[in-house]
Design a protein around this motif. Structure first.
Motif, short mmCIF file in Angstrom:
data_model
loop_
_atom_site.label_atom_id
_atom_site.label_comp_id
_atom_site.label_asym_id
_atom_site.label_seq_id
_atom_site.Cartn_x
_atom_site.Cartn_y
_atom_site.Cartn_z
N LEU A 89 26.77 7.56 89.98
CA LEU A 89 27.33 6.61 88.69
C LEU A 89 27.91 7.81 88.59
O LEU A 89 27.52 8.36 87.08
N VAL A 90 29.57 8.44 88.26
CA VAL A 90 30.68 9.12 87.64
C VAL A 90 31.01 8.61 86.72
O VAL A 90 31.85 7.43 87.11
N THR A 194 28.85 -1.94 82.93
CA THR A 194 27.74 -0.29 83.63
C THR A 194 26.99 -0.36 84.70
O THR A 194 26.62 0.17 85.65
N ALA A 195 25.83 -1.72 83.77
CA ALA A 195 24.38 -1.66 84.60
C ALA A 195 25.02 -2.16 85.88
O ALA A 195 23.93 -2.12 86.67
N ARG A 196 25.69 -3.02 86.26
CA ARG A 196 25.92 -4.08 88.01
C ARG A 196 25.69 -2.96 88.49
O ARG A 196 25.60 -2.75 89.93
N LEU A 197 26.48 -2.19 88.27
CA LEU A 197 27.70 -0.97 89.04
C LEU A 197 26.03 0.32 89.35
O LEU A 197 26.47 0.93 90.92
N MET A 198 25.38 0.23 88.73
CA MET A 198 24.54 1.28 88.52
C MET A 198 23.42 0.80 89.70
O MET A 198 23.01 1.91 90.45
N ARG A 199 23.54 -0.40 89.41
CA ARG A 199 22.50 -1.14 90.95
C ARG A 199 23.37 -1.36 91.97
O ARG A 199 22.14 -0.57 92.67
N LEU A 200 24.87 -1.64 92.06
CA LEU A 200 25.40 -1.41 93.32
C LEU A 200 24.54 0.22 94.22
O LEU A 200 24.58 -0.07 94.70
N LYS A 202 22.50 2.13 93.19
CA LYS A 202 21.77 2.80 93.65
C LYS A 202 21.19 2.17 94.65
O LYS A 202 20.19 2.24 95.76
N GLU A 203 21.10 1.02 94.99
CA GLU A 203 20.39 -0.04 96.22
C GLU A 203 21.67 0.39 97.26
O GLU A 203 20.62 0.76 98.53
N ARG A 204 22.97 0.47 97.32
CA ARG A 204 23.61 0.69 98.48
C ARG A 204 23.65 2.40 98.80
O ARG A 204 24.68 3.21 99.73
N SER A 205 23.31 3.61 97.84
CA SER A 205 23.31 5.25 98.29
C SER A 205 24.95 5.17 98.12
O SER A 205 25.25 6.35 99.25
N LEU A 206 25.64 4.24 97.22
CA LEU A 206 27.18 4.12 97.60
C LEU A 206 27.62 5.32 96.19
O LEU A 206 27.23 5.07 94.69
N SER A 207 28.06 6.09 96.29
CA SER A 207 29.12 6.78 95.10
C SER A 207 30.23 5.92 94.07
O SER A 207 30.53 6.16 95.26
N HIS A 228 25.20 6.57 78.05
CA HIS A 228 23.57 6.94 79.23
C HIS A 228 23.49 6.27 80.17
O HIS A 228 22.02 7.06 80.82
N MET A 229 23.68 5.01 80.16
CA MET A 229 23.19 4.64 81.65
C MET A 229 23.86 5.54 82.79
O MET A 229 23.53 5.27 84.27
#
Length: 453
Positions: A89-90, A194-200, A202-207, A228-229
């Protein structure tokens, strides 16, 4: 069953309190608390969230498979540390109108042209506006999907349907989750999205690329916990009256944070600057004027030659002015004090102005000798030959201290046609650069003896 409660969130650090405070108890900033309504539900946590996860010895953890994916831009790949890491997540921040959306739309077009699906989600523009900008940037590929939406739950559903390799969110302040009652852009919404995008990711290996607005102080709007997230934080910098832009990494879990990427803004989008040293020295070539000198600096692993200019003139006020652009103000005041004490250059009744040409910001001490040389050249009205470059850290006793990556600096100067380099006495000075004559100096006075001939 849910209960509504009012809480106060700090816009800077995300600190939560039950009443308004003038000064944040977490970060110490003033007038940063905003009131928001928090809904607390009683639904139990899903037992499937853990997925059977358990602690493992690090030697038993499966290694990461696959390499980084190139964005199609060498400058962006350099700042990211070699390319995009799957599942990262960038966060990209910058001033309004600096070119953040343009940069990411160009990246989306390059990734889409490479045969991968890209979903570009905008909460600020319609799909027609995205199409107009894509036509101006000459982007036309069927793998790039445009979508105008602000509901993050709906966006997640579209991600499942499109199954992209890259997701772009423009911008995080326009997104909202329906589970939270506060308005889009609030501290709660920004942190939750931001937390939901980070979870998305990691779960899908999606940049995922996320654009974030900045405040008038230059910080990304919203709580600092958002920085920080995420995995990577990039800042897109530049002046509106300048054509160049600098992409700088301030956080990177997958690489160095010292790299920069340099772009030039044109009518057809952003163009990569392959040779930044010559880009910043276009006006310096063939000029011999007092108060100007060239200094090789290191940005990450890349040597960069920049011109430092100074103007020293009699003051018309009781207290002389000291103004800088591109170099540290306190460091410049220290260098002026050394020049007065060690060399007798009395600038107490003179205004001193120092500027780095092109808007580049230098934060390494190797430019001390360049600042001192530019100030002395302007004060004495003595010209430094335009084929000369200088480098060195200045001590309070007037001595010159060694600098890092000296070999890279000298070779970059030789490549651009410089004939003389003034460097501190140190180990590692290359002796196989026949195009450049190297002068070693132990003190500031020794350097000036070689410089003003």
């Amino acid at each position: 069953m849910s209960a509504k409660k009012t809480r106060y969130f700090c816009n800077v650090c995300g600190h939560i309190t039950s009443r308004w405070l003038g000064r944040c108890a977490g970060c110490g900033e003033w007038n940063t608390y905003v009131e928001e309504v928090v809904v607390r539900g009683t639904s139990p946590r899903s037992t499937e969230a853990g997925g059977g996860n358990r602690p493992l010895p690090v030697t038993e953890v499966a290694p990461v498979e696959g390499e980084r994916n190139s964005t199609g831009m060498a400058e962006l790949d350099r700042v990211l540390g070699g390319g995009l890491v799957p599942g990262s997540l960038v966060l990209l921040g910058g001033d309004p109108g600096i070119g953040k959306s343009t940069l990411l739309l160009q990246v989306a077009g390059l990734v889409g042209a490479a045969g991968k699906k890209v979903l570009y989600v905008s909460g600020e523009e319609s799909v027609r506006q995205i199409r107009l900008r894509a036509d101006r940037l000459e982007i036309s590929c069927p793998g790039l999907y445009a979508y105008a939406e602000t509901d993050l739950q709906v966006i997640e559903e579209q991600v499942n349907l499109v199954d992209p390799a890259l997701l772009v969110i423009d911008s995080i302040q326009t997104m909202y989750g329906p589970d939270i009652t506060s308005a889009a852009g609030s501290v709660s919404q920004v942190r939750e999205c931001t937390a939901r995008l980070m979870r998305l990711a990691k779960e899908r290996s999606l940049s995922i690329f996320v654009i974030g607005h900045v405040t008038k102080e230059g910080m990304i709007a919203g709580p600092r916990v958002m920085e920080h997230m995420v995995d990577v934080v990039l800042y897109f910098e530049g002046e509106r009256n300048q054509s160049f832009r600098i992409l700088r990494g301030v956080k990177n879990r997958f690489g160095s944070t010292n790299e920069i990427g340099i772009y030039e803004m044109s009518g057809y989008g952003l163009k990569e600057v392959i040779n930044p040293s010559s880009f910043f020295l276009d006006e310096h070539a063939g000029r011999d004027v007092a108060g100007a000198v060239v200094v090789p600096v290191i940005e990450g692993t890349r040597p960069l030659l920049v011109e430092i200019q100074s103007l020293v003139c009699p003051t018309s006020f009781g207290v002389p002015r000291r103004m800088t652009a591109g170099v540290d103000h306190n460091r410049t005041a220290l260098i002026i004090a050394v020049l007065e004490k060690r060399l007798g250059l009395m600038m107490g009744n003179c205004d001193a102005y120092v500027n780095v040409v092109g808007g580049v910001k230098i934060d390494e001490p190797a430019a001390d000798l360049g600042v001192a040389a530019a100030l002395t050249s302007s004060f004495r009205e003595r010209v430094i030959d335009h084929h000369t470059c200088v480098m060195g850290e200045l001590g309070l006793t007037g001595e010159l201290r060694p600098v890092a990556a000296l070999d890279k600096r000298i070779r970059e100067a030789a490549r651009l046609g410089f004939k003389r380099c003034i460097v501190p006495q140190q180990k590692g000075i290359p002796d196989n650069v026949s195009e450049v004559k190297i002068f070693e100096a132990k003190t500031l006075a020794d350097a000036f003896d070689h410089m003003f001939v």
